[in-house]
Design a protein around this motif. Structure first.
Motif, PDB file in Angstrom:
ATOM      1  N   GLU A 188       2.907   8.650 -10.855  1.00  0.00           N
ATOM      2  CA  GLU A 188       2.440   7.788 -11.929  1.00  0.00           C
ATOM      3  C   GLU A 188       0.943   8.004 -12.111  1.00  0.00           C
ATOM      4  O   GLU A 188       0.221   8.162 -11.138  1.00  0.00           O
ATOM      5  N   LYS A 189       0.516   7.996 -13.330  1.00  0.00           N
ATOM      6  CA  LYS A 189      -0.912   8.139 -13.615  1.00  0.00           C
ATOM      7  C   LYS A 189      -1.577   6.785 -13.442  1.00  0.00           C
ATOM      8  O   LYS A 189      -1.149   5.800 -14.028  1.00  0.00           O
ATOM      9  N   MET A 190      -2.588   6.736 -12.600  1.00  0.00           N
ATOM     10  CA  MET A 190      -3.386   5.515 -12.457  1.00  0.00           C
ATOM     11  C   MET A 190      -4.743   5.891 -11.894  1.00  0.00           C
ATOM     12  O   MET A 190      -4.858   6.822 -11.101  1.00  0.00           O
ATOM     13  N   ASN A 191      -5.754   5.170 -12.344  1.00  0.00           N
ATOM     14  CA  ASN A 191      -7.097   5.383 -11.810  1.00  0.00           C
ATOM     15  C   ASN A 191      -7.296   4.468 -10.600  1.00  0.00           C
ATOM     16  O   ASN A 191      -6.391   3.718 -10.222  1.00  0.00           O
ATOM     17  N   ALA A 192      -8.468   4.497 -10.015  1.00  0.00           N
ATOM     18  CA  ALA A 192      -8.736   3.723  -8.798  1.00  0.00           C
ATOM     19  C   ALA A 192      -8.575   2.223  -9.034  1.00  0.00           C
ATOM     20  O   ALA A 192      -8.011   1.508  -8.199  1.00  0.00           O
ATOM     21  N   GLU A 193      -9.047   1.746 -10.176  1.00  0.00           N
ATOM     22  CA  GLU A 193      -8.928   0.314 -10.467  1.00  0.00           C
ATOM     23  C   GLU A 193      -7.456  -0.094 -10.595  1.00  0.00           C
ATOM     24  O   GLU A 193      -7.031  -1.119 -10.053  1.00  0.00           O
ATOM     25  N   GLU A 194      -6.683   0.713 -11.299  1.00  0.00           N
ATOM     26  CA  GLU A 194      -5.246   0.432 -11.444  1.00  0.00           C
ATOM     27  C   GLU A 194      -4.526   0.539 -10.095  1.00  0.00           C
ATOM     28  O   GLU A 194      -3.609  -0.245  -9.825  1.00  0.00           O
ATOM     29  N   VAL A 251       0.839  -1.207   0.000  1.00  0.00           N
ATOM     30  CA  VAL A 251       0.000   0.000   0.000  1.00  0.00           C
ATOM     31  C   VAL A 251       0.867   1.248   0.000  1.00  0.00           C
ATOM     32  O   VAL A 251       0.610   2.188  -0.762  1.00  0.00           O
ATOM     33  N   LEU A 252       1.894   1.290   0.838  1.00  0.00           N
ATOM     34  CA  LEU A 252       2.749   2.480   0.882  1.00  0.00           C
ATOM     35  C   LEU A 252       3.444   2.726  -0.453  1.00  0.00           C
ATOM     36  O   LEU A 252       3.532   3.871  -0.906  1.00  0.00           O
ATOM     37  N   HIS A 253       3.934   1.672  -1.102  1.00  0.00           N
ATOM     38  CA  HIS A 253       4.598   1.863  -2.400  1.00  0.00           C
ATOM     39  C   HIS A 253       3.614   2.339  -3.464  1.00  0.00           C
ATOM     40  O   HIS A 253       3.959   3.201  -4.285  1.00  0.00           O
ATOM     41  N   THR A 254       2.402   1.815  -3.449  1.00  0.00           N
ATOM     42  CA  THR A 254       1.402   2.248  -4.422  1.00  0.00           C
ATOM     43  C   THR A 254       1.009   3.698  -4.161  1.00  0.00           C
ATOM     44  O   THR A 254       0.926   4.511  -5.092  1.00  0.00           O
ATOM     45  N   LEU A 255       0.785   4.029  -2.907  1.00  0.00           N
ATOM     46  CA  LEU A 255       0.464   5.411  -2.527  1.00  0.00           C
ATOM     47  C   LEU A 255       1.613   6.346  -2.906  1.00  0.00           C
ATOM     48  O   LEU A 255       1.403   7.402  -3.505  1.00  0.00           O
ATOM     49  N   ARG A 256       2.825   5.932  -2.596  1.00  0.00           N
ATOM     50  CA  ARG A 256       4.023   6.725  -2.892  1.00  0.00           C
ATOM     51  C   ARG A 256       4.146   6.997  -4.386  1.00  0.00           C
ATOM     52  O   ARG A 256       4.416   8.117  -4.803  1.00  0.00           O
ATOM     53  N   ASP A 257       3.916   5.964  -5.197  1.00  0.00           N
ATOM     54  CA  ASP A 257       4.106   6.125  -6.638  1.00  0.00           C
ATOM     55  C   ASP A 257       3.021   6.968  -7.293  1.00  0.00           C
ATOM     56  O   ASP A 257       3.222   7.492  -8.389  1.00  0.00           O
ATOM     57  N   ARG A 258       1.878   7.129  -6.632  1.00  0.00           N
ATOM     58  CA  ARG A 258       0.790   7.954  -7.172  1.00  0.00           C
ATOM     59  C   ARG A 258       0.788   9.354  -6.569  1.00  0.00           C
ATOM     60  O   ARG A 258       0.017  10.215  -6.939  1.00  0.00           O
TER      61      ARG A 258
END
Length: 148
Positions: free
Chosen positions: A80-86, A41-48
């Motif tokens: 990074e560009k990502m929507n909620a699903e991504e 979760v932290l890496h995904t949050l960080r990258d967005r």
């Protein structure tokens, strides 16, 4: 005179976060899972998140968790560009198949601990930097369970 490093304190802070996270996922004692969940979760949050907000959040994390958060971080091309699903797919992929936790439950548990441990202003700044569909996901999954 140099300051003595208190490694035991850093380890205890991290263990406390992981223990709380495991309990929030109804898996007490599964700190192996909670570590993978937290990192995913932290890496995904960080990258967005914007580079500026990445470093603002990192300043409020315990030392060892800060290291995990920033591990492998490359600020170029961020956020990074990502929507909620991504966003949810990234969490799932990063947790891997050995973690038997739904991405929504992982996100909810990590948001809960972040809301408990991080300043409200910082959490609002990060949320505000997200696209609207991730903000709605944040509202639905994260804040709905913060006070449980």
């Amino acid at each position: 005179m140099s300051e003595k490093i208190n490694l035991e304190k850093y380890c205890n802070e991290t263990k406390s976060w992981l223990t709380d996270l495991a309990a929030y996922m109804h898996s007490p004692g599964r700190t192996d899972w909670s570590f993978n969940v937290l990192k995913a979760v932290l890496h995904t949050l960080r990258d967005r998140t914007t580079v500026e907000e990445v470093f603002h959040l990192s300043a409020q994390l315990p030392v060892l968790i800060r290291g995990v958060y920033l591990e492998g971080y490359k600020p170029s091309g961020k956020p990074e560009k990502m929507n909620a699903e991504e966003f949810m797919t990234q969490i799932s992929n990063r947790m891997g198949p050995s973690v038997e936790v739904l991405p929504a439950d992982a996100l909810q548990a990590v948001f809960r601990i972040l809301h408990e441990k991080i300043s409200p202003g910082e959490m609002e700044d990060i949320k505000g930097s997200m696209p609207k569909d991730i903000q709605r996901l944040w509202d639905r999954l994260g804040e709905s369970q913060i006070n449980v």
